[in-house]
Motif scaffolding. Structure first.
Motif, PDB file in Angstrom:
ATOM      1  N   VAL A  97       0.849  -1.197   0.000  1.00 36.38           N
ATOM      2  CA  VAL A  97       0.000   0.000   0.000  1.00 36.38           C
ATOM      3  C   VAL A  97       0.881   1.242   0.000  1.00 36.38           C
ATOM      4  N   GLU A  98       0.332   2.329  -0.520  1.00 33.15           N
ATOM      5  CA  GLU A  98       0.987   3.627  -0.466  1.00 33.15           C
ATOM      6  C   GLU A  98       0.196   4.519   0.482  1.00 33.15           C
ATOM      7  N   MET A  99       0.899   5.312   1.246  1.00 35.38           N
ATOM      8  CA  MET A  99       0.266   6.189   2.224  1.00 35.38           C
ATOM      9  C   MET A  99       0.137   7.594   1.626  1.00 35.38           C
ATOM     10  N   ILE A 100      -1.076   7.985   1.313  1.00 34.14           N
ATOM     11  CA  ILE A 100      -1.342   9.318   0.767  1.00 34.14           C
ATOM     12  C   ILE A 100      -1.791  10.223   1.910  1.00 34.14           C
ATOM     13  N   VAL A 101      -1.069  11.311   2.120  1.00 28.25           N
ATOM     14  CA  VAL A 101      -1.452  12.272   3.158  1.00 28.25           C
ATOM     15  C   VAL A 101      -1.945  13.537   2.461  1.00 28.25           C
ATOM     16  N   ARG A 102      -3.120  13.979   2.869  1.00 32.17           N
ATOM     17  CA  ARG A 102      -3.742  15.160   2.246  1.00 32.17           C
ATOM     18  C   ARG A 102      -4.008  16.224   3.306  1.00 32.17           C
ATOM     19  N   GLY A 103      -3.544  17.428   3.022  1.00 30.48           N
ATOM     20  CA  GLY A 103      -3.834  18.550   3.908  1.00 30.48           C
ATOM     21  C   GLY A 103      -4.965  19.420   3.384  1.00 30.48           C
ATOM     22  N   TYR A 104      -5.302  19.240   2.092  1.00 32.97           N
ATOM     23  CA  TYR A 104      -6.287  20.095   1.428  1.00 32.97           C
ATOM     24  C   TYR A 104      -7.167  19.241   0.509  1.00 32.97           C
ATOM     25  N   LEU A 181       6.318  12.807   8.843  1.00 33.97           N
ATOM     26  CA  LEU A 181       7.005  13.225   7.620  1.00 33.97           C
ATOM     27  C   LEU A 181       6.263  14.377   6.953  1.00 33.97           C
ATOM     28  N   PHE A 182       4.938  14.294   6.941  1.00 31.55           N
ATOM     29  CA  PHE A 182       4.139  15.361   6.327  1.00 31.55           C
ATOM     30  C   PHE A 182       4.305  16.664   7.108  1.00 31.55           C
ATOM     31  N   LYS A 183       4.359  16.561   8.425  1.00 28.23           N
ATOM     32  CA  LYS A 183       4.557  17.752   9.252  1.00 28.23           C
ATOM     33  C   LYS A 183       5.914  18.386   8.939  1.00 28.23           C
ATOM     34  N   ASP A 190       6.941  25.633   4.107  1.00 25.34           N
ATOM     35  CA  ASP A 190       6.577  26.952   4.619  1.00 25.34           C
ATOM     36  C   ASP A 190       7.773  27.903   4.607  1.00 25.34           C
ATOM     37  N   GLU A 191       8.958  27.376   4.925  1.00 26.61           N
ATOM     38  CA  GLU A 191      10.174  28.190   4.893  1.00 26.61           C
ATOM     39  C   GLU A 191      10.485  28.705   3.492  1.00 26.61           C
ATOM     40  N   ARG A 192       9.994  27.983   2.482  1.00 28.06           N
ATOM     41  CA  ARG A 192      10.228  28.359   1.094  1.00 28.06           C
ATOM     42  C   ARG A 192       9.040  29.136   0.515  1.00 28.06           C
ATOM     43  N   GLY A 193       8.068  29.518   1.341  1.00 28.60           N
ATOM     44  CA  GLY A 193       6.902  30.240   0.861  1.00 28.60           C
ATOM     45  C   GLY A 193       5.927  29.342   0.122  1.00 28.60           C
ATOM     46  N   LEU A 194       5.944  28.047   0.484  1.00 27.38           N
ATOM     47  CA  LEU A 194       5.092  27.077  -0.185  1.00 27.38           C
ATOM     48  C   LEU A 194       4.179  26.383   0.822  1.00 27.38           C
ATOM     49  N   ILE A 195       3.151  25.728   0.297  1.00 26.14           N
ATOM     50  CA  ILE A 195       2.250  24.899   1.088  1.00 26.14           C
ATOM     51  C   ILE A 195       2.339  23.480   0.535  1.00 26.14           C
ATOM     52  N   LEU A 196       2.683  22.504   1.399  1.00 27.55           N
ATOM     53  CA  LEU A 196       2.648  21.103   0.987  1.00 27.55           C
ATOM     54  C   LEU A 196       1.199  20.653   1.080  1.00 27.55           C
ATOM     55  N   VAL A 197       0.586  20.448  -0.059  1.00 26.06           N
ATOM     56  CA  VAL A 197      -0.857  20.183  -0.129  1.00 26.06           C
ATOM     57  C   VAL A 197      -1.162  18.709   0.119  1.00 26.06           C
ATOM     58  N   ASP A 198      -0.492  17.844  -0.597  1.00 27.35           N
ATOM     59  CA  ASP A 198      -0.652  16.404  -0.414  1.00 27.35           C
ATOM     60  C   ASP A 198       0.585  15.698  -0.953  1.00 27.35           C
ATOM     61  N   THR A 199       0.768  14.463  -0.523  1.00 23.45           N
ATOM     62  CA  THR A 199       1.949  13.721  -0.940  1.00 23.45           C
ATOM     63  C   THR A 199       1.728  12.241  -0.691  1.00 23.45           C
ATOM     64  N   GLU A 215      10.811   7.738  -3.507  1.00 26.60           N
ATOM     65  CA  GLU A 215      10.965   9.192  -3.503  1.00 26.60           C
ATOM     66  C   GLU A 215      10.195   9.813  -2.337  1.00 26.60           C
ATOM     67  N   ILE A 216      10.460  11.082  -2.084  1.00 23.29           N
ATOM     68  CA  ILE A 216       9.752  11.797  -1.022  1.00 23.29           C
ATOM     69  C   ILE A 216       9.734  13.288  -1.343  1.00 23.29           C
ATOM     70  N   HIS A 217       8.536  13.878  -1.260  1.00 21.31           N
ATOM     71  CA  HIS A 217       8.323  15.317  -1.401  1.00 21.31           C
ATOM     72  C   HIS A 217       8.790  15.882  -2.756  1.00 21.31           C
ATOM     73  N   THR A 218       8.763  15.054  -3.786  1.00 24.08           N
ATOM     74  CA  THR A 218       9.072  15.548  -5.129  1.00 24.08           C
ATOM     75  C   THR A 218       7.788  16.050  -5.792  1.00 24.08           C
ATOM     76  N   PRO A 219       7.906  16.843  -6.863  1.00 19.41           N
ATOM     77  CA  PRO A 219       6.695  17.300  -7.546  1.00 19.41           C
ATOM     78  C   PRO A 219       5.941  16.186  -8.257  1.00 19.41           C
ATOM     79  N   ASP A 220       6.544  14.996  -8.416  1.00 24.87           N
ATOM     80  CA  ASP A 220       5.805  13.865  -8.972  1.00 24.87           C
ATOM     81  C   ASP A 220       4.977  13.158  -7.911  1.00 24.87           C
TER      82      ASP A 220
END
Length: 316
Positions: A97-104, A181-183, A190-199, A215-220
């Motif tokens: 299984v893959e763990m999808i975390v969604r903030g939005y 990891l999502f936190k 946030d330090e880069r002026g971005l919002i991590l929406v989901d991953t 992979e982790i936290h890539t745009p893919d």
């Protein structure tokens, strides 16, 4: 511009090869993995017919950076990245299984919600939410890991345990790691002026220990919004400025392609390839805060093979 769309390496001690949608993975002595991030690009679980120059370098270097930055949260598979497009690490037995975390509420979750769904992977979603709205707390919406050419399927925590995909004890650890990891990823964004929406996160097990793999936290594997202007755009119901490959999916949808069996892949022009390559480099620089340095070679595959071979000699 050159793009790496195919590899066919033969390393000493090589025991298996896996060709994924984007990554080519070579197993060494059933102990190590050499993962090559190609320039192939996929959307809707379909590999597009042309590669994107520098995309593999972008993804590998972002993942390498975030693996290093989160190694205090949980063990991960990386040993070293001997080439800008490759990482060598521990071979783990992956969970199914893959763990999808969604903030939005956005992307596929919004599409399901808009069509009437009020529960995703067993997680209740309240009425009255709007596209790109933040959840009160991040949620986990797992998927099964599909074979090449097939679609991942949503699955609930209860189904995972009932069907024996993961033990209850291990799943509790996967949930804990995923949220931590999502936190961390959200704080770094946030330090880069971005919002991590989901991953998404993938995990495996080696010698009884759970490792973060792939992979982790890539745009893919992730979606980012620009923090500046988010509230105003949300209040006005406007599209968010995104850092992800969603723009590729949107372009395909505009050309009537969503991966259906009767859908016809639109022509991929050189101009579109160059534009996507530029977007990936932009993603890298925004996510990492570092200038992207293009690594060019007359023969990309030969360079990667030599760099991995030299790395493996040091491990044996």
């Amino acid at each position: 511009m050159k793009a790496l769309t195919h590899t066919d390496f033969h390393f000493d001690g090589q025991t298996a090869t896996y060709i994924g949608k984007v990554r080519d993975v070579y197993t060494i002595d059933n102990k190590y993995l050499a993962m090559v991030v190609s320039d192939r690009i996929s959307a809707f679980d379909v590999v597009l017919p042309k590669g994107i120059p520098y995309k593999g370098q972008v993804l590998n270097q972002i993942a390498s950076k975030f693996l290093d930055a989160t190694s205090d949260i949980c063990p991960n598979w990386k040993i070293a990245s001997p080439d800008p497009m490759a990482t060598v690490g521990h071979r783990c037995e992956p969970f199914a299984v893959e763990m999808i975390v969604r903030g939005y509420l956005t992307g596929s979750s919004w599409r399901e919600y808009k069509n009437g769904a009020r529960e995703i992977c067993g997680v209740a979603i309240p009425d009255g939410m709007r596209e790109h709205e933040r959840f009160a707390e991040p949620i986990i919406t797992p998927t099964t890991k599909a074979e090449l050419g097939l679609h991942d399927e949503n699955i609930s925590r209860e189904q995972i345990l009932e069907q024996g995909y993961v033990s209850a004890e291990d799943y509790a650890i996967l949930e804990k790691y995923s949220m931590e990891l999502f936190k961390r990823g959200s704080e770094m964004a946030d330090e880069r002026g971005l919002i991590l929406v989901d991953t998404k996160y993938e995990f495996g097990k080696k010698d009884g220990v759970i490792y973060l793999i792939d992979e982790i936290h890539t745009p893919d594997s992730s979606r980012y919004f620009y923090k500046e202007g988010y509230e105003e755009r949300f209040a006005n119901g406007e599209p968010q400025r995104q850092l992800s490959k969603e723009f590729v999916r949107e372009w395909l949808m505009e050309h009537n392609f969503q991966g259906g069996k009767d859908d016809v892949m639109p022509e991929i022009s050189d101009e579109f390839v160059a534009r996507v390559s530029e977007r990936y480099i932009e993603l890298y620089e925004n996510i990492t805060g570092e200038k992207f340095i293009k690594v060019q070679s007359d023969n990309i595959a030969e360079r990667i093979e030599a760099n991995i071979s030299n790395m493996l000699k040091r491990l044996v």
